[in-house]
Design a protein around this motif. Structure first.
Motif, PDB file in Angstrom:
ATOM      1  N   VAL A   1       2.330  -3.255  -9.537  1.00 43.73           N
ATOM      2  CA  VAL A   1       2.181  -3.550  -8.111  1.00 43.73           C
ATOM      3  C   VAL A   1       0.845  -4.234  -7.844  1.00 43.73           C
ATOM      4  O   VAL A   1       0.772  -5.201  -7.060  1.00 43.73           O
ATOM      5  CB  VAL A   1       2.309  -2.264  -7.274  1.00 43.73           C
ATOM      6  N   ASP A   2      -0.223  -3.784  -8.504  1.00 42.21           N
ATOM      7  CA  ASP A   2      -1.527  -4.417  -8.325  1.00 42.21           C
ATOM      8  C   ASP A   2      -1.509  -5.868  -8.795  1.00 42.21           C
ATOM      9  O   ASP A   2      -2.170  -6.735  -8.198  1.00 42.21           O
ATOM     10  CB  ASP A   2      -2.607  -3.635  -9.094  1.00 42.21           C
TER      11      ASP A   2
ATOM     12  N   ASP B   1       0.844  -1.212   0.000  1.00 44.31           N
ATOM     13  CA  ASP B   1       0.000   0.000   0.000  1.00 44.31           C
ATOM     14  C   ASP B   1       0.871   1.251   0.000  1.00 44.31           C
ATOM     15  O   ASP B   1       0.598   2.225  -0.714  1.00 44.31           O
ATOM     16  CB  ASP B   1      -0.912   0.008   1.227  1.00 44.31           C
TER      17      ASP B   1
ATOM     18  N   LEU C   1       1.845   1.340 -11.196  1.00 47.08           N
ATOM     19  CA  LEU C   1       0.774   0.936 -10.278  1.00 47.08           C
ATOM     20  C   LEU C   1       0.164  -0.393 -10.711  1.00 47.08           C
ATOM     21  O   LEU C   1      -0.136  -1.259  -9.875  1.00 47.08           O
ATOM     22  CB  LEU C   1      -0.308   2.013 -10.232  1.00 47.08           C
TER      23      LEU C   1
ATOM     24  N   HIS D   1       1.900   6.963  -7.043  1.00 46.80           N
ATOM     25  CA  HIS D   1       0.478   7.228  -7.315  1.00 46.80           C
ATOM     26  C   HIS D   1       0.242   7.925  -8.642  1.00 46.80           C
ATOM     27  O   HIS D   1      -0.851   7.835  -9.220  1.00 46.80           O
ATOM     28  CB  HIS D   1      -0.138   8.055  -6.175  1.00 46.80           C
TER      29      HIS D   1
ATOM     30  N   LYS E   1       2.551   1.844  -3.331  1.00 50.36           N
ATOM     31  CA  LYS E   1       1.616   2.437  -4.295  1.00 50.36           C
ATOM     32  C   LYS E   1       1.496   3.944  -4.092  1.00 50.36           C
ATOM     33  O   LYS E   1       1.307   4.691  -5.059  1.00 50.36           O
ATOM     34  CB  LYS E   1       0.254   1.755  -4.189  1.00 50.36           C
ATOM     35  N   ASP E   2       1.615   4.398  -2.849  1.00 56.45           N
ATOM     36  CA  ASP E   2       1.590   5.842  -2.596  1.00 56.45           C
ATOM     37  C   ASP E   2       2.810   6.528  -3.206  1.00 56.45           C
ATOM     38  O   ASP E   2       2.726   7.678  -3.658  1.00 56.45           O
ATOM     39  CB  ASP E   2       1.546   6.123  -1.094  1.00 56.45           C
TER      40      ASP E   2
END
Length: 351
Positions: free
Chosen positions: A146-147, A130, A143, A137, A133-134
């Protein structure tokens, strides 16, 4: 040993590495209009973070990482992080890289020790992802990488039993068992003793799905409760209000694995006496490692997706020093034991 521990070890240590690098890069950044060519700017920081995260979550790399396999040696994994840290224009010399790796490992060891349930190691991993991801962003392509790893984690670990997670936790603790580096943040918060060993709390929330200690129930052969006995405890326990989310998005509830550098404070680490003795015995007790060939094959596959980025054209790589001064860094490089890099480490996170 568990064959499913490696991805969790890599991703959590990688998350800690990114926390430290982001904090250090922010501390050393100069406003773009005032910076010389050899000084860091916030644009450089974002570029470094994007490059490292892109490489870390490379699809081919993740496919190799998630294959069931035993954990490899500290030295083998250290090589992977050395390559990963240099997947951008940033350059770390040996002493700073050693310092970075030591703090990464102690932070994650602390998190594994404090997990209320073995399954919560997955929530710690989600906290790291999490936060990553910040960092990116504003980069939708990264992103998505990572997802995709998030989904792999859910598919791989979501169906595991509590017993399998306990085996993963034991495997990780075996990996960390000889590491007792004292960290000033932990010492100041009184969660670590002067010998480098962590202090486990006897109060606080109990694991989700369990009850507060203090009651003994007795049952007959039919399973009916026949007697209750209460007893007092030294701890002050509470029942958690809800379980952390194991979904792609959600409230993890558990705070282990979040960024402890979000509030700037000095971080220094030192090795305990027991680990110094261990370092001095390494050469004496060194025996041929039957896993050497397997480790080399593992590294060859794993490092195939990790390319060190070379500065293009006239661009020069930026050096990041994790020590207070260049002299301190040079001294650490000269005095650090080659066979086991746990002597004395200082991390000044405020300058």
């Amino acid at each position: 040993m568990s064959c499913r521990a490696l991805p969790l070890l890599f991703l959590n240590l990688g998350g800690e590495m990114l926390y430290i690098l982001d904090q250090r890069l922010r501390a050393q950044s100069i406003p773009g209009d005032k910076a010389r060519k050899d000084e860091w700017t916030d644009v450089d920081r974002k570029r470094v973070m994007n490059d490292i995260i892109t490489t870390m979550f490379n699809k081919k790399f993740m496919e190799e990482l998630f294959k069931p396999q035993e954990l490899y040696s500290k030295k083998a994994l250290r090589t992977v992080y050395d390559r990963l840290a240099h997947a951008s224009i940033m350059r770390l010399n040996q002493a700073s890289m050693d310092k970075l790796y030591d703090l990464m490992t102690m932070a994650f060891k602390y998190q594994v020790l404090l997990c209320p349930r073995p399954r919560d190691i997955l929530l710690v991993t989600f906290n790291h992802l999490d936060a990553i991801k910040d960092f990116i962003h504003d980069a939708p392509g990264i992103l998505n990488q990572v997802d995709e790893t998030f989904r792999q984690l859910i598919n791989t670990y979501g169906c595991l039993s509590d017993g399998e997670f306990q085996l993963i936790r034991q495997t990780l603790l075996i990996f960390f068992q000889d590491m007792h580096i004292r960290v000033s943040i932990f010492l100041k918060d009184k969660v670590q003793n002067s010998n480098g060993r962590f202090v486990l709390p006897i109060s606080g929330p109990v694991p989700w799905g369990t009850e507060v200690p203090g009651l003994i129930r007795m049952f007959d052969r039919n399973g009916d409760e026949v007697k209750r006995t209460k007893f007092t405890t030294d701890g002050n326990y509470i029942i958690p209000q809800r379980e952390g989310s194991f979904e792609l998005y959600g409230d993890r509830v558990l705070k282990l694995g979040t960024n402890m550098y979000s509030v700037s404070r000095p971080v220094e680490t030192h090795i305990s006496g027991a680990s110094k003795n261990l370092a001095s015995r390494v050469k004496e007790n060194a025996a041929p490692n039957p896993l050497v060939k397997e480790e080399l094959n593992f590294l060859a596959r794993l490092l195939g997706g990790l390319d060190v980025k070379k500065p293009a054209g006239a661009e020069t790589g930026f050096r990041l020093n994790l020590f207070t001064t260049d002299e301190e860094e040079e001294h650490a490089a000269l005095t650090r034991p080659e066979e086991l890099s746990y002597k004395v480490i200082n991390i000044e996170a405020t300058q």
